[in-house]
Design a protein around this motif. Structure first.
Motif, PDB file in Angstrom:
ATOM      1  N   GLY A  93      42.780  29.249  49.443  1.00  0.00           N
ATOM      2  CA  GLY A  93      43.089  28.262  50.163  1.00  0.00           C
ATOM      3  C   GLY A  93      41.768  27.122  50.088  1.00  0.00           C
ATOM      4  N   GLU A  94      41.313  26.256  50.949  1.00  0.00           N
ATOM      5  CA  GLU A  94      40.426  25.512  50.740  1.00  0.00           C
ATOM      6  C   GLU A  94      39.005  25.738  50.370  1.00  0.00           C
ATOM      7  OE1 GLU A  94      39.020  21.484  53.176  1.00  0.00           O
ATOM      8  OE2 GLU A  94      40.489  22.447  54.015  1.00  0.00           O
ATOM      9  N   ASN A  95      38.635  26.880  51.228  1.00  0.00           N
ATOM     10  CA  ASN A  95      37.348  27.530  51.057  1.00  0.00           C
ATOM     11  C   ASN A  95      37.355  28.897  50.327  1.00  0.00           C
ATOM     12  OD1 ASN A  95      36.152  25.317  52.250  1.00  0.00           O
ATOM     13  ND2 ASN A  95      36.981  26.201  54.283  1.00  0.00           N
ATOM     14  N   THR A  96      38.256  29.136  49.464  1.00  0.00           N
ATOM     15  CA  THR A  96      38.322  30.536  48.812  1.00  0.00           C
ATOM     16  C   THR A  96      37.276  30.634  47.722  1.00  0.00           C
ATOM     17  OG1 THR A  96      40.668  30.560  49.331  1.00  0.00           O
ATOM     18  CG2 THR A  96      39.698  32.120  47.766  1.00  0.00           C
ATOM     19  N   THR A  97      36.586  31.695  47.759  1.00  0.00           N
ATOM     20  CA  THR A  97      35.518  32.024  46.675  1.00  0.00           C
ATOM     21  C   THR A  97      36.186  33.111  45.676  1.00  0.00           C
ATOM     22  OG1 THR A  97      33.555  31.618  48.147  1.00  0.00           O
ATOM     23  CG2 THR A  97      33.391  33.163  46.238  1.00  0.00           C
ATOM     24  N   ILE A  98      36.341  32.904  44.505  1.00  0.00           N
ATOM     25  CA  ILE A  98      36.829  33.746  43.569  1.00  0.00           C
ATOM     26  C   ILE A  98      35.512  34.602  42.877  1.00  0.00           C
ATOM     27  CG2 ILE A  98      37.985  34.011  41.192  1.00  0.00           C
ATOM     28  CD1 ILE A  98      39.860  32.305  43.279  1.00  0.00           C
ATOM     29  N   VAL A  99      35.757  35.814  43.240  1.00  0.00           N
ATOM     30  CA  VAL A  99      34.534  36.619  42.622  1.00  0.00           C
ATOM     31  C   VAL A  99      34.905  37.347  41.063  1.00  0.00           C
ATOM     32  CG1 VAL A  99      32.866  38.570  43.176  1.00  0.00           C
ATOM     33  CG2 VAL A  99      33.724  37.264  44.893  1.00  0.00           C
ATOM     34  N   SER A 100      34.397  36.837  40.276  1.00  0.00           N
ATOM     35  CA  SER A 100      34.787  37.658  38.532  1.00  0.00           C
ATOM     36  C   SER A 100      33.946  38.617  38.568  1.00  0.00           C
ATOM     37  CB  SER A 100      34.295  36.240  38.009  1.00  0.00           C
ATOM     38  OG  SER A 100      34.717  36.520  36.563  1.00  0.00           O
ATOM     39  N   GLY A 101      34.674  39.843  38.666  1.00  0.00           N
ATOM     40  CA  GLY A 101      34.063  41.090  38.410  1.00  0.00           C
ATOM     41  C   GLY A 101      34.874  41.738  37.141  1.00  0.00           C
ATOM     42  N   VAL A 102      34.592  40.817  36.167  1.00  0.00           N
ATOM     43  CA  VAL A 102      35.108  41.432  34.925  1.00  0.00           C
ATOM     44  C   VAL A 102      34.066  41.320  33.779  1.00  0.00           C
ATOM     45  CG1 VAL A 102      36.692  40.327  33.249  1.00  0.00           C
ATOM     46  CG2 VAL A 102      37.419  39.938  35.311  1.00  0.00           C
ATOM     47  N   ASN A 103      34.112  42.401  32.804  1.00  0.00           N
ATOM     48  CA  ASN A 103      33.105  42.512  31.800  1.00  0.00           C
ATOM     49  C   ASN A 103      33.067  41.540  30.992  1.00  0.00           C
ATOM     50  OD1 ASN A 103      31.703  44.768  32.587  1.00  0.00           O
ATOM     51  ND2 ASN A 103      32.943  46.320  31.388  1.00  0.00           N
ATOM     52  N   GLY A 104      32.001  41.168  30.050  1.00  0.00           N
ATOM     53  CA  GLY A 104      32.151  40.168  29.020  1.00  0.00           C
ATOM     54  C   GLY A 104      31.320  39.097  29.325  1.00  0.00           C
TER      55      GLY A 104
END
Ligand SMILES: NC(=O)C1=CN([C@@H]2O[C@H](COP(=O)(O)OP(=O)(O)OC[C@H]3O[C@@H](n4cnc5c(N)ncnc54)[C@H](OP(=O)(O)O)[C@@H]3O)[C@@H](O)[C@H]2O)C=CC1
Ligand SMILES: CC(C)(CO)C(=O)C(=O)O
Length: 327
Positions: A93-104
């Protein structure tokens, strides 16, 4: 606060159980037999020195069922993310935060880093700019994942060690969104410090993954062996020194030296790295995110990477021979 964990396998499942136990409004995206088991019996977490716990979770393979979220925590393998960006859109949505919990090396690495490389895109981790264009880098909150866990059977997560998920804004600020997620993860019994210099932590973790993982996939040796063997320790060390030169050109400060990092790897013991486990189990390996990305950064910073190039070529061919890399 609505949180969706996308890719609720080992790490995402661990987080999911902890958040659900704490009463958070959390949903999980998973697939296949693991999703079917979760829907039928709930999601079980086995931790040392504790009775197994099972929680009933909202889980789906269709993000459209779940709707826009405040946070989407992505815990997929690195190569699985770009193809699912279109499928993830209903969660955003407009204010969604994507948290990138991926190695590398994360795809957002050059967002808000400043200087002449600001905005550089990385083909090895974000082919075709799928994430940069599909999420937008302003949504991203970085995360370094420290716990170790596995899906021991569909619907069951076995936690092995650790509970820290360091968080960090690309610009290093203590933003409201970072602090709020830190609090929610803390309430779930996880450690989630907000770090002003997350890129330093990314590199210390990456040092190990860059070198130990492909060496283990090539030799089938466990960490204790490959970190102390008189032939492979210098190979890991040379890769790490090349990586250090790149990272320092990018402004990273290493709090320890390579030998301490390798000794730390040895102390983990007879661990089969995740790349070796993936090879053993016929699953695609995170070669581009853990090794190819550092080679790419070597090109970006005009830094020679002869040892990384050699090991990368060997591990790619090993994976291709097993049908686990490329077309
Ligand atoms: N496991 C660990 O101990 C650690 C992992 N990490 C990192 O964390 C990240 C996640 O690793 P990990 O938890 O081990 O990975 P897993 O493979 O266990 O979890 C990812 C999950 O996402 C599912 N998935 C993949 N594609 C889709 C899709 N399109 N729709 C729905 N579900 C999907 C996978 O299903 P399927 O199995 O069917 O592919 C799997 O269940 C990686 O970057 C890893 O390097 C970091 C530290 C330790
Ligand atoms: C090798 C190790 C333990 C960290 O360097 C790891 O994270 C992995 O197995 O992928």
């Amino acid at each position: 606060m609505k949180i969706c964990v996308f890719g609720a396998g080992a790490i995402g499942g661990y987080m999911g159980v902890k958040l659900a136990q704490a009463g958070a409004d959390v949903s999980l995206v998973a697939r296949g037999p693991h999703l079917a088991a979760m829907k039928e019996k709930g999601l079980t977490l086995i931790e040392e020195d504790a009775d197994p716990v099972t929680v009933q979770v909202t889980a789906s393979d269709n993000p459209a069922d779940l709707g826009p979220q405040d946070y989407v925590i992505v815990t997929l393998k690195a190569h699985s993310v770009p193809p699912v960006v279109p499928k993830m859109q209903p969660l955003i949505g407009e204010n969604t935060t994507i948290v990138s919990g991926v190695n590398g090396v994360p795809w957002w690495y050059f967002h808000k880093i400043g200087g002449e490389l600001e905005g550089t895109r990385l083909e090895t981790v974000d082919p075709g700019n799928a994430q940069w264009d599909g999420f937008g880098p302003d949504r991203v909150l970085g995360c370094v994942v420290y716990p170790a866990a596995e899906v021991s059977e569909p619907g069951t997560i076995k936690h092995i060690e650790g509970n820290r998920f360091s968080l960090g804004e690309p610009d290093g600020s203590k933003s409201e969104r970072a602090m709020a997620l830190s609090k929610a993860l803390g309430a779930a019994g996880l450690k989630a410090p907000v770090r002003p210099r997350l890129r330093d932590e990314i590199w210390v973790k990456l040092w190990g993954n860059l070198s130990f993982n492909p060496i283990s996939a090539l030799t089938h040796a466990t960490l204790d062996v490959l970190c102390t063997d008189e032939g492979t320790r210098p190979v890991a060390r040379a890769m790490m020194l090349e990586a250090q030169e790149i990272a320092e050109k990018l402004g990273v400060k290493f709090p320890i030296d390579v030998d301490r990092r390798i000794d730390g790897g040895a102390a983990v013991g007879a661990h089969r790295t995740s790349m070796l486990q993936d090879l053993d189990q016929g699953r695609p390996m995170e070669i581009d995110a853990l090794v190819g990305s550092v080679q790419e950064l070597g090109r970006v910073t005009n830094t020679p990477t002869p040892t990384i190039d050699t090991v990368l070529a060997l591990v790619k061919l090993r994976a291709k021979s097993a049908g686990l890399y490329g077309a």
